[in-house]
Design an enzyme around this catalytic site. Structure first.
Site, PDB file in Angstrom:
ATOM      1  N   LYS A  58       1.013  -1.240   0.148  1.00 10.52           N
ATOM      2  CA  LYS A  58      -0.131   0.085   0.223  1.00 10.52           C
ATOM      3  C   LYS A  58       0.882   1.192   0.081  1.00 10.52           C
ATOM      4  CE  LYS A  58      -1.774   1.525   3.952  1.00 10.52           C
ATOM      5  NZ  LYS A  58      -1.489   2.963   4.462  1.00 10.52           N
ATOM      6  N   ASN A  59       1.947   1.437   0.934  1.00 10.28           N
ATOM      7  CA  ASN A  59       2.639   2.438   1.000  1.00 10.28           C
ATOM      8  C   ASN A  59       3.855   2.634  -0.051  1.00 10.28           C
ATOM      9  OD1 ASN A  59       1.074   2.817   3.201  1.00 10.28           O
ATOM     10  ND2 ASN A  59       2.700   2.351   4.704  1.00 10.28           N
ATOM     11  N   CYS A  93      -5.661  12.095  12.062  1.00 11.62           N
ATOM     12  CA  CYS A  93      -6.140  11.073  11.439  1.00 11.62           C
ATOM     13  C   CYS A  93      -6.153  10.164  13.243  1.00 11.62           C
ATOM     14  CB  CYS A  93      -5.549  10.102  10.427  1.00 11.62           C
ATOM     15  SG  CYS A  93      -3.988   9.448  11.178  1.00 11.62           S
ATOM     16  N   ARG A 151      -1.406  14.839  11.969  1.00  9.03           N
ATOM     17  CA  ARG A 151      -0.469  14.540  10.945  1.00  9.03           C
ATOM     18  C   ARG A 151       0.033  15.541  10.084  1.00  9.03           C
ATOM     19  NH1 ARG A 151      -1.478   9.093   9.633  1.00  9.03           N
ATOM     20  NH2 ARG A 151       0.568   9.023   8.315  1.00  9.03           N
ATOM     21  N   PRO A 152       0.983  16.377  10.913  1.00 10.42           N
ATOM     22  CA  PRO A 152       1.691  17.705  10.332  1.00 10.42           C
ATOM     23  C   PRO A 152       2.166  17.432   8.808  1.00 10.42           C
ATOM     24  CG  PRO A 152       2.858  17.092  12.040  1.00 10.42           C
ATOM     25  CD  PRO A 152       1.986  16.271  12.186  1.00 10.42           C
ATOM     26  N   ASP A 174       4.419  20.032   7.682  1.00  7.71           N
ATOM     27  CA  ASP A 174       5.368  21.349   7.495  1.00  7.71           C
ATOM     28  C   ASP A 174       6.576  20.806   6.853  1.00  7.71           C
ATOM     29  OD1 ASP A 174       5.661  19.548  10.090  1.00  7.71           O
ATOM     30  OD2 ASP A 174       7.406  20.697  10.422  1.00  7.71           O
ATOM     31  N   ASP A 209       4.303   1.010  12.268  1.00  6.52           N
ATOM     32  CA  ASP A 209       3.130  -0.097  11.569  1.00  6.52           C
ATOM     33  C   ASP A 209       2.844  -1.255  12.238  1.00  6.52           C
ATOM     34  OD1 ASP A 209       3.155   1.482   8.445  1.00  6.52           O
ATOM     35  OD2 ASP A 209       2.743   2.470  10.186  1.00  6.52           O
ATOM     36  N   ARG A 211      -8.539  -0.494   4.423  1.00  2.10           N
ATOM     37  CA  ARG A 211      -7.805   0.222   3.847  1.00  2.10           C
ATOM     38  C   ARG A 211      -6.309  -0.144   3.398  1.00  2.10           C
ATOM     39  NH1 ARG A 211      -6.048   4.412   7.485  1.00  2.10           N
ATOM     40  NH2 ARG A 211      -4.835   4.854   5.834  1.00  2.10           N
TER      41      ARG A 211
HETATM   42  C1  EPZ Z   1       4.026   6.923   6.221  1.00  2.39           C
HETATM   43  O1  EPZ Z   1       3.066   7.930   6.794  1.00  2.39           O
HETATM   44  C2  EPZ Z   1       3.017   5.575   6.199  1.00  2.39           C
HETATM   45  N1  EPZ Z   1       1.989   5.955   5.263  1.00  2.39           N
HETATM   46  C3  EPZ Z   1       2.637   5.305   7.652  1.00  2.39           C
HETATM   47  O2  EPZ Z   1       1.984   3.979   7.251  1.00  2.39           O
HETATM   48  C4  EPZ Z   1       3.837   4.935   8.290  1.00  2.39           C
HETATM   49  O3  EPZ Z   1       3.560   4.880   9.663  1.00  2.39           O
HETATM   50  C5  EPZ Z   1       4.887   6.247   8.240  1.00  2.39           C
HETATM   51  O4  EPZ Z   1       5.239   6.599   7.041  1.00  2.39           O
HETATM   52  C6  EPZ Z   1       5.960   6.064   9.172  1.00  2.39           C
HETATM   53  O5  EPZ Z   1       6.843   4.884   8.572  1.00  2.39           O
HETATM   54  C7  EPZ Z   1       2.112   6.019   3.764  1.00  2.39           C
HETATM   55  O6  EPZ Z   1       3.114   5.736   3.426  1.00  2.39           O
HETATM   56  C8  EPZ Z   1       1.073   6.168   2.852  1.00  2.39           C
HETATM   57  P1  EPZ Z   1       5.990  10.334   8.424  1.00  2.39           P
HETATM   58  P2  EPZ Z   1       3.880   9.504   6.697  1.00  2.39           P
HETATM   59  O7  EPZ Z   1       6.025  11.423   7.516  1.00  2.39           O
HETATM   60  O8  EPZ Z   1       4.419   9.687   5.568  1.00  2.39           O
HETATM   61  C9  EPZ Z   1       6.112  13.839  11.674  1.00  2.39           C
HETATM   62  C10 EPZ Z   1       0.058   2.631   7.578  1.00  2.39           C
HETATM   63  O9  EPZ Z   1      -0.378   2.134   8.751  1.00  2.39           O
HETATM   64  N2  EPZ Z   1       5.945  14.586  10.384  1.00  2.39           N
HETATM   65  O10 EPZ Z   1       7.404   9.368   8.069  1.00  2.39           O
HETATM   66  O11 EPZ Z   1       2.608  10.167   6.943  1.00  2.39           O
HETATM   67  C11 EPZ Z   1       4.897  12.792  11.726  1.00  2.39           C
HETATM   68  O12 EPZ Z   1       3.833  13.579  12.563  1.00  2.39           O
HETATM   69  C12 EPZ Z   1       0.639   4.124   7.818  1.00  2.39           C
HETATM   70  O13 EPZ Z   1       0.186   2.040   6.801  1.00  2.39           O
HETATM   71  C13 EPZ Z   1       6.067  16.164  10.837  1.00  2.39           C
HETATM   72  O14 EPZ Z   1       6.255  16.553  11.970  1.00  2.39           O
HETATM   73  O15 EPZ Z   1       4.658   9.313   8.092  1.00  2.39           O
HETATM   74  C14 EPZ Z   1       5.216  11.606  12.339  1.00  2.39           C
HETATM   75  O16 EPZ Z   1       5.468  11.734  13.856  1.00  2.39           O
HETATM   76  C15 EPZ Z   1       0.272   4.737   9.066  1.00  2.39           C
HETATM   77  N3  EPZ Z   1       5.887  16.984   9.601  1.00  2.39           N
HETATM   78  C16 EPZ Z   1       6.852  11.527  11.826  1.00  2.39           C
HETATM   79  O17 EPZ Z   1       6.961  12.800  11.244  1.00  2.39           O
HETATM   80  C17 EPZ Z   1       5.916  16.504   8.520  1.00  2.39           C
HETATM   81  O18 EPZ Z   1       5.706  17.543   7.743  1.00  2.39           O
HETATM   82  C18 EPZ Z   1       6.795  10.330  10.571  1.00  2.39           C
HETATM   83  O19 EPZ Z   1       5.861  10.649   9.711  1.00  2.39           O
HETATM   84  C19 EPZ Z   1       5.782  15.250   8.367  1.00  2.39           C
HETATM   85  C20 EPZ Z   1       5.725  14.113   9.378  1.00  2.39           C
END
Ligand code: EPZ
Length: 418
Positions: A22-23, A116, A121-122, A124, A306, A398
């Site tokens: 999926k990812n 979510c 889910r920032p 920034d 995950d 999902r």
């Molecule tokens: C991806 O989400 C995956 N989703 C998530 O899988 C997975 O848990 C996550 O990566 C971590 O491995 C998809 O790929 C569609 P991140 P993503 O940006 O990209 C913070 C599942 O169950 N952050 O790596 O949204 C954020 O809040 C899903 O399949 C910021 O602060 O994750 C988190 O604490 C759930 N600012 C950390 O970074 C930003 O601009 C990691 O988030 C972006 C993220």
């Protein structure tokens, strides 16, 4: 409201080929926007998140067709660059379309992706990366209005957190930026390597995916891609942890065991027998799982966030004590209350959860709180005594393609009740 009815206690036996990731497929679908023409994506799982992404592509003007597990996306003519709120709400990871739209159209408009179940889910880091490439992004009334104009140019970027989504958005935007973009502090997840593979099939010059420095030479003419998506490593560990919870032997095919190492080593420490080959991994469990050393979630190659709920569910029905530390998301213990309804002994304090195996959980009526939390409840139910009803299947579908069919084929007593 449909639900799973699971009668636990039957050991699992058999082999399965894991669904496409999926990812991986979500950013790859966004990447099809980068070039006019028809891209071919093979091993595409049938998931509601994938359907949502295909709806967005169709709305933008793409012709989308699915033939079994192959998806065709023709992005020759795009007649809009905005994603309406209703579709953004359907899938918060729709923010991944931002970079590709900017690269292709020079503009993008989408509503702020809501938080979510995992907490805020920032985005920034996404916005900072795109602004650094020259995008003009205004936030007004919950809407992001992005214009690249002709100002997009490649340059060095630095991510303060190895964000998966921000790395992917930066890679996709950089494909439309003349010059070289270097993404420092990039996430190293295997799904990013898969996105690089798809971009290569489009003729893009991208390198370094899987390391913390990804380089893109952008502004080159691209053509549609043709690519097979990698196996879903989180789906794989879900079914392997199910063997840990219910007993028996499960072999998952179609995933490089290198991607599963951190979880496989936990299962081995808990008393399972683990075997691996070039594209398969097998877990055999013939006694209750024991407690293991602390599990701390971390960016890849660390323990994947995950898999946290899923491993916790398997250990909750075993013996011994294990401490979990959830370092990635703020609110990723929502499955704990539901596991407690099945008799689990789990104490949570902030980012720490301490699981004490009760020897065996008991069936109950439980509700999925989020995608991986729902999968965790199914894993727990497979090892529990008696019948469990798991509702909230909209979360599970999902990310899992036919979970009940896969588990039933392994010998589980599971039915989907409409
Ligand atoms: C991806 O989400 C995956 N989703 C998530 O899988 C997975 O848990 C996550 O990566 C971590 O491995 C998809 O790929 C569609 P991140 P993503 O940006 O990209 C913070 C599942 O169950 N952050 O790596 O949204 C954020 O809040 C899903 O399949 C910021 O602060 O994750 C988190 O604490 C759930 N600012 C950390 O970074 C930003 O601009 C990691 O988030 C972006 C993220």
């Amino acid at each position: 409201m449909s639900y799973y009815r699971i009668v636990g206690g039957r050991p699992l036996e058999g082999c399965l080929t894991v669904q496409g990731a999926k990812n991986s497929v979500l950013p790859i679908l966004a990447a099809t926007l980068l070039a006019p023409g028809q891209s071919i994506i093979r091993n595409c799982p049938d998931l509601s998140d994938v359907s949502a992404a295909l709806d967005i592509l169709s709305l933008l003007g793409c012709r989308v067709d699915r033939q079994g597990d192959t998806v065709l996306v023709d992005a020759s003519v795009l007649h809009r660059w905005d994603i309406p709120e209703r579709l953004m709400r359907e899938m918060r990871s729709s923010v991944i379309f931002l970079g590709a739209l900017l690269a292709r159209m020079g503009a993008a408009e989408l509503s702020y992706p809501g938080g979510c179940e995992l907490g805020p889910r920032p985005i920034d880091l996404h916005l900072a990366a795109l602004r650094a490439l020259g995008a003009d992004i205004r936030e007004a009334q919950g809407c992001l209005c992005c214009r690249g104009g002709r100002g997009l140019r490649g340059r060095e970027l630095c991510l303060s957190i190895p964000s998966v989504g921000a790395t992917e958005n930066a890679m996709l935007a950089a494909c439309g930026c003349p010059g070289v973009t270097t993404i420092m502090g990039a996430a190293r997840e295997p799904e990013i390597v898969d996105l690089q593979g798809f971009l290569h099939s489009m003729g893009a010059q991208v390198s370094g995916a899987g390391s913390s420095v990804v380089t893109v030479r952008g502004g080159l003419p691209l053509h549609p891609g043709d690519y097979g998506v990698m196996g879903d490593r989180i789906a794989a560990v879900t079914y392997l942890c199910a063997a840990g919870a219910a007993g028996g032997r499960v072999l998952t095919r179609g995933v490089n065991p290198e991607c599963l190492k951190s979880v496989l080593s936990c299962l081995e420490e808990a008393g399972c027998t683990v075997e691996t080959g070039p594209d398969w991994a097998a877990v055999e469990c013939c006694q209750p799982l024991s407690g293991i050393s602390p599990v701390r979630t971390a960016p890849y190659p660390g323990f994947p966030t995950d898999a946290q709920a899923i491993l916790m569910a398997a250990l909750a029905g075993g013996k011994g004590t294990t401490m979990f530390v959830e370092n990635i998301f703020d609110n990723r213990y929502r499955h704990v209350d539901e596991l407690r309804r099945m008799g689990a002994d789990i104490q949570v304090s902030g980012r720490v959860a301490v699981v004490t195996g009760t020897g065996r959980l008991h069936g109950a009526s439980v509700r999925s709180t989020d995608l991986r939390g729902g999968a965790a409840l199914v894993v727990a139910a497979l090892g529990a005594k008696g019948e469990t009803q798991v509702s909230g299947l909209n979360h599970i579908c999902r990310g899992y393609d036919g979970m009940e069919r896969t588990l039933a084929a392994l010998g589980a007593d599971i039915q989907k009740i409409e």
